[in-house]
Write an enzyme that holds these catalytic residues in place. Structure first.
Site, PDB file in Angstrom:
ATOM      1  N   LYS A  73      11.584  10.513  11.393  1.00 32.06           N
ATOM      2  CA  LYS A  73      10.994   9.165  11.447  1.00 32.06           C
ATOM      3  C   LYS A  73      12.007   8.083  11.795  1.00 32.06           C
ATOM      4  CE  LYS A  73       7.462   9.999   7.922  1.00 32.06           C
ATOM      5  NZ  LYS A  73       6.760   9.421   6.770  1.00 32.06           N
ATOM      6  N   GLU A  88       6.757   0.865  12.067  1.00 29.62           N
ATOM      7  CA  GLU A  88       5.475   0.872  11.357  1.00 29.62           C
ATOM      8  C   GLU A  88       4.363   0.953  12.392  1.00 29.62           C
ATOM      9  OE1 GLU A  88       5.324   0.831   8.087  1.00 29.62           O
ATOM     10  OE2 GLU A  88       7.484   0.600   7.931  1.00 29.62           O
ATOM     11  N   GLY A  89       3.203   1.324  11.917  1.00 29.52           N
ATOM     12  CA  GLY A  89       2.031   1.181  12.774  1.00 29.52           C
ATOM     13  C   GLY A  89       1.575   2.457  13.463  1.00 29.52           C
ATOM     14  N   ASN A 129       4.019   0.708   2.319  1.00 32.45           N
ATOM     15  CA  ASN A 129       3.919  -0.422   3.251  1.00 32.45           C
ATOM     16  C   ASN A 129       4.097  -1.718   2.484  1.00 32.45           C
ATOM     17  OD1 ASN A 129       2.802   1.020   5.794  1.00 32.45           O
ATOM     18  ND2 ASN A 129       1.528   1.777   4.127  1.00 32.45           N
ATOM     19  N   GLU A 154       4.585   7.131   2.615  1.00 35.09           N
ATOM     20  CA  GLU A 154       5.400   5.928   2.820  1.00 35.09           C
ATOM     21  C   GLU A 154       4.844   4.816   1.955  1.00 35.09           C
ATOM     22  OE1 GLU A 154       5.153   3.543   6.304  1.00 35.09           O
ATOM     23  OE2 GLU A 154       3.011   3.876   6.563  1.00 35.09           O
ATOM     24  N   ARG A 199      -8.067   7.618   4.442  1.00 38.19           N
ATOM     25  CA  ARG A 199      -8.064   7.739   5.894  1.00 38.19           C
ATOM     26  C   ARG A 199      -8.004   9.216   6.205  1.00 38.19           C
ATOM     27  NH1 ARG A 199      -2.999   4.923   8.443  1.00 38.19           N
ATOM     28  NH2 ARG A 199      -2.416   5.611   6.379  1.00 38.19           N
ATOM     29  N   LYS A 229      11.715   2.785   6.246  1.00 35.24           N
ATOM     30  CA  LYS A 229      11.800   4.216   5.952  1.00 35.24           C
ATOM     31  C   LYS A 229      13.187   4.572   5.399  1.00 35.24           C
ATOM     32  CE  LYS A 229       7.775   5.247   8.275  1.00 35.24           C
ATOM     33  NZ  LYS A 229       7.197   3.909   8.454  1.00 35.24           N
ATOM     34  N   SER A 254      -2.955  -2.729   5.793  1.00 38.96           N
ATOM     35  CA  SER A 254      -4.293  -3.044   6.307  1.00 38.96           C
ATOM     36  C   SER A 254      -5.386  -2.160   5.707  1.00 38.96           C
ATOM     37  CB  SER A 254      -4.305  -2.938   7.831  1.00 38.96           C
ATOM     38  OG  SER A 254      -3.971  -1.640   8.210  1.00 38.96           O
ATOM     39  N   ARG A 292       0.860  -1.192   0.000  1.00 35.80           N
ATOM     40  CA  ARG A 292       0.000   0.000   0.000  1.00 35.80           C
ATOM     41  C   ARG A 292       0.889   1.232   0.000  1.00 35.80           C
ATOM     42  NH1 ARG A 292      -2.927   0.751   5.075  1.00 35.80           N
ATOM     43  NH2 ARG A 292      -1.543   2.501   5.329  1.00 35.80           N
TER      44      ARG A 292
HETATM   45  P1  ADP Z   1       3.769   4.633   9.964  1.00 39.58           P
HETATM   46  O1  ADP Z   1       4.644   3.573   9.414  1.00 39.58           O
HETATM   47  O2  ADP Z   1       3.810   4.729  11.435  1.00 39.58           O
HETATM   48  O3  ADP Z   1       2.373   4.567   9.393  1.00 39.58           O
HETATM   49  P2  ADP Z   1       4.063   7.068   8.361  1.00 39.58           P
HETATM   50  O4  ADP Z   1       5.299   7.460   7.670  1.00 39.58           O
HETATM   51  O5  ADP Z   1       2.949   6.599   7.522  1.00 39.58           O
HETATM   52  O6  ADP Z   1       4.461   5.979   9.469  1.00 39.58           O
HETATM   53  O7  ADP Z   1       3.578   8.276   9.251  1.00 39.58           O
HETATM   54  C1  ADP Z   1       2.427   8.201  10.045  1.00 39.58           C
HETATM   55  C2  ADP Z   1       1.502   9.371   9.754  1.00 39.58           C
HETATM   56  O8  ADP Z   1       2.198  10.606   9.968  1.00 39.58           O
HETATM   57  C3  ADP Z   1       1.003   9.447   8.335  1.00 39.58           C
HETATM   58  O9  ADP Z   1      -0.138   8.648   8.160  1.00 39.58           O
HETATM   59  C4  ADP Z   1       0.724  10.932   8.167  1.00 39.58           C
HETATM   60  O10 ADP Z   1      -0.537  11.269   8.734  1.00 39.58           O
HETATM   61  C5  ADP Z   1       1.808  11.570   9.018  1.00 39.58           C
HETATM   62  N1  ADP Z   1       2.980  11.908   8.181  1.00 39.58           N
HETATM   63  C6  ADP Z   1       4.021  11.097   7.904  1.00 39.58           C
HETATM   64  N2  ADP Z   1       4.912  11.702   7.087  1.00 39.58           N
HETATM   65  C7  ADP Z   1       4.426  12.931   6.838  1.00 39.58           C
HETATM   66  C8  ADP Z   1       4.879  14.041   6.060  1.00 39.58           C
HETATM   67  N3  ADP Z   1       6.036  14.000   5.399  1.00 39.58           N
HETATM   68  N4  ADP Z   1       4.116  15.154   6.037  1.00 39.58           N
HETATM   69  C9  ADP Z   1       2.938  15.217   6.712  1.00 39.58           C
HETATM   70  N5  ADP Z   1       2.461  14.201   7.476  1.00 39.58           N
HETATM   71  C10 ADP Z   1       3.186  13.065   7.543  1.00 39.58           C
HETATM   72 MG    MG Z   2       1.677   4.986   7.535  1.00 39.36          MG
END
Ligand code: ADP
Ligand code: MG
Length: 480
Positions: A368, A372-373, A148, A146, A455, A310, A153, A129
């Site tokens: 970051k 995950e999660g 996945n 990102e 979402r 990441k 999910s 995803r």
């Molecule tokens: P995880 O693996 O925990 O899902 P993500 O990289 O998807 O990590 O980050 C979690 C959430 O943080 C994302 O769903 C988004 O809402 C927010 N986020 C992550 N990166 C960014 C970014 N570069 N700019 C704005 N919001 C972000």
């Molecule tokens: Mg995410």
């Protein structure tokens, strides 16, 4: 999070209170009765469900950008497939990270051990995803948040969001709006991938095994996958096992078949195993290794899991690196366009420059770790103190990323025990596109885009995890 730009809403707001109270209750019942639901974390019982938090009417999303993401998915699938099969790239890219980050280090150890002893199965199944936010500072073009590669999910429940919100629009006498909602076959697309992998394994008696957490809050999403497979292919049995159970009950047969008791496993679908808490002891790591050594087709294989970190995402954004994995210049251009600034924090000149940049203007970034999660990132003004607490060495397990500024849309977020009638709130939406890819290092057997999820979170929240209680499930209302 500061945002600029707003998107025109699907329906006129606010909806009158009496009408709103009525439609909210209907929508909640629709959600529960169709399984758009989860187990309660605060009041857990295996006998009951709460509806999953949802947005009452679909949130606007730019059509052009939705279509861009959909069309790009097979390329993203192939990119990740090629990255996963590039041992040298994974090893170099993760070299510093695995020295500091114990969890990624443990994953990498499994990978190294399997490399040394030979893979039991050359074919892998990727159910991916790719997540995006539209960026208001650039005409709402999408940026990848990102990718996945493990436990991607909400393909199950998301499939029911378009019907739920269509029902709401019809009840509101606005059925004509439904034409702007793209259909979504995520559940079928993902499950058909698992069934295809099962067929490739070619043992009619073998089963599909889901690796699950000790407690599955997101049970409906998982069960939708299981029930789809059972209904379409009643001859394929589905098992659900924790990593601990695989350790206790699993062994390899003479030809590296994975045996759980007497059952031979054709396909392993990981819905757990992506965070340290899923490995309470060494036994669970042994179970992971056992599965990787086996002939079962893994979703994902360990190298696919590592390709989804990441750190790898950041390395792919370094100019020129995509050329290693994609041939077509048009494809490279299209993928480059969805990347936002991603910066290494390694203990070298580049990493030091990133560090200085983050201290100087932290409000532009998100920091970051390799997790995950949800709930692990550090945002804006919290970044300097977090970075200063780390040694140069520790920093290399993190990446820095430009903050994306999504446009705001207004609407109603409905959550269990939430206010009735709900207030109109400012929200932002994250689009996820599912992809399915099956193949080995030389051949790709199938590769397709498999539906989407949307979402949505309050515009003031950094993160919008649905399971974490901050986000809500939604589907796009495409605007031109
Ligand atoms: P995880 O693996 O925990 O899902 P993500 O990289 O998807 O990590 O980050 C979690 C959430 O943080 C994302 O769903 C988004 O809402 C927010 N986020 C992550 N990166 C960014 C970014 N570069 N700019 C704005 N919001 C972000
Ligand atoms: Mg995410």
């Amino acid at each position: 999070m500061s945002t600029v730009g707003t998107l025109k809403e699907c329906v006129q707001l606010p909806i009158k209170d009496n009408e709103l109270v009525d439609i909210v209750q209907k929508a909640k019942d629709w959600a529960i009765m169709h399984g758009a639901a989860m187990r309660s974390k605060s009041n857990f019982s295996p006998d009951t469900l709460n509806f999953a938090p949802f947005v009452l009417v679909p949130s606007s999303f730019p059509r052009k950008e939705f279509e861009r993401a959909i069309h790009l998915q097979p390329t993203i699938n192939r990119l990740m497939h090629n990255v996963a099969h590039d041992e040298e790239f994974l090893t170099t890219t993760l070299a510093d990270t695995i020295k500091v980050d114990e969890f990624t280090g443990n994953l990498f150890n499994v990978y190294k051990k399997v490399l040394a002893n030979g893979f039991g199965q050359a074919i892998t199944l990727g159910l991916l995803r790719s997540d995006y936010l539209a960026h208001t500072f650039d005409d709402n073009t999408i940026r990848q948040v990102e990718i996945n590669t493990v436990a991607s999910s909400f393909g199950g429940i998301s499939t029911y969001m378009m019907p739920l919100q269509s029902y709401v629009l019809r009840e509101l006498n606005q059925a004509e709006k439904i034409a702007r909602m793209p259909k979504n076959d995520a559940l079928a697309g993902l499950c058909d991938g698992m069934i295809k992998a099962w067929e490739i394994y070619a043992n009619p008696k073998a089963v599909i095994m889901f690796i699950i957490e000790d407690v599955s809050y997101n049970i409906c999403d998982q069960r939708f996958h299981e029930f789809y497979i059972r209904e379409k292919c009643p001859h394929i049995k589905v098992l659900r096992k924790t990593l601990t159970q695989v350790h206790d009950e699993g062994k390899l047969g003479l030809n590296k078949e994975l045996l759980i008791g007497k059952e031979e496993v054709a396909v392993i679908y990981f819905r757990a195993g992506y965070e340290p808490g899923h490995y309470p002891s060494h036994n669970e790591w042994d179970a992971r290794y056992l599965m990787e050594c086996s002939r079962a087709i893994k979703c994902p294989s360990i190298h696919y899991h590592l390709a989804g970190t990441k750190k790898v995402q950041q390395a792919l954004a370094v100019p020129g690196v995509l050329d290693r994995f994609l041939n077509d210049p048009e494809e490279i251009k299209a993928v480059t366009k969805i990347f936002t600034g991603l910066y290494s924090l390694e203990d070298n000149e580049t990493g030091n420059a990133t560090y200085e940049m983050a201290l100087k203007s932290p409000e532009k970034f998100v920091l970051k770790p390799q997790r995950e999660g949800g709930g692990n990132n550090i945002y804006g003004i919290d970044i300097p103190s977090a970075l200063k607490k780390m040694s140069r060495f520790e920093r290399s397990a993190w990446i820095l990323m430009d903050l994306i500024h999504p446009p705001i849309s207004r609407g109603y977020m409905i959550r269990p025990s939430g206010p009735v009638p709900p207030p109109v709130v400012d929200m932002v939406s994250e689009l996820g596109i599912f992809g399915v890819i099956i193949g080995d290092v030389d051949n790709i057997i199938c590769n397709y885009e498999a539906g989407h999820m949307l979402r949505t979170k309050l515009s003031t929240a950094n993160e919008g995890g649905v399971a974490a209680g901050l986000g809500a499930l939604d589907s796009p209302y495409l605007i031109d």
